[in-house]
Design a protein around this motif. Structure first.
Motif, short mmCIF file in Angstrom:
data_model
loop_
_atom_site.label_atom_id
_atom_site.label_comp_id
_atom_site.label_asym_id
_atom_site.label_seq_id
_atom_site.Cartn_x
_atom_site.Cartn_y
_atom_site.Cartn_z
N ALA A 20 150.82 55.71 75.10
CA ALA A 20 149.93 55.01 74.18
C ALA A 20 150.00 55.66 72.81
O ALA A 20 150.02 56.88 72.69
CB ALA A 20 148.50 55.04 74.72
N GLY A 21 150.10 54.82 71.79
CA GLY A 21 150.18 55.31 70.42
C GLY A 21 151.60 55.42 69.89
O GLY A 21 151.81 55.55 68.69
N THR A 49 153.36 48.99 68.37
CA THR A 49 152.77 50.24 68.86
C THR A 49 152.29 50.01 70.29
O THR A 49 151.72 48.97 70.60
CB THR A 49 151.58 50.65 67.97
N ARG A 51 149.87 50.08 73.12
CA ARG A 51 148.41 50.17 73.22
C ARG A 51 148.01 50.85 74.52
O ARG A 51 147.14 51.72 74.54
CB ARG A 51 147.76 48.79 73.13
N LYS A 52 148.61 50.43 75.62
CA LYS A 52 148.23 51.00 76.92
C LYS A 52 149.42 50.91 77.87
O LYS A 52 150.12 49.91 77.90
CB LYS A 52 147.04 50.23 77.50
N GLU A 69 151.11 47.28 77.42
CA GLU A 69 150.51 46.41 76.39
C GLU A 69 150.86 46.98 75.02
O GLU A 69 150.89 48.19 74.85
CB GLU A 69 148.99 46.40 76.53
N GLU A 71 150.32 46.56 70.56
CA GLU A 71 149.39 46.06 69.53
C GLU A 71 150.13 45.90 68.23
O GLU A 71 151.27 46.35 68.10
CB GLU A 71 148.20 46.98 69.37
#
Length: 71
Positions: A20-21, A49, A51-52, A69, A71
């Motif tokens: 993530a990130g 990016t 997200r999860k 996921e 974003e």
């Protein structure tokens, strides 16, 4: 919004190369899964990016399972 990465077939998650990130480029390998004795590298559908991350190494997943996921 990039579409989420889902399992294209049932199989076993071998490795996850993002967290993530993390920023990813379109086509970057993010998850490796084994199905029918072959390892398949799944790639990010678009730049973005993470997200999860729902996938974890050693997990068995069904076709259509949500893996990552964006974003």
């Amino acid at each position: 919004l990039p579409r989420p990465l889902v399992a294209p077939m049932p199989g076993l998650i071998v490795r996850v190369t993002v967290a993530a990130g993390d920023r990813v480029e379109a086509g970057q390998g993010v998850v490796a899964m084994e199905a029918m004795k072959m390892e398949n590298e799944l790639r990010a559908p678009a730049a973005g990016t993470v997200r999860k991350v729902h996938a974890s190494p050693g997990a068995a997943v069904e076709k259509g399972a949500l893996l990552i996921e964006f974003e």
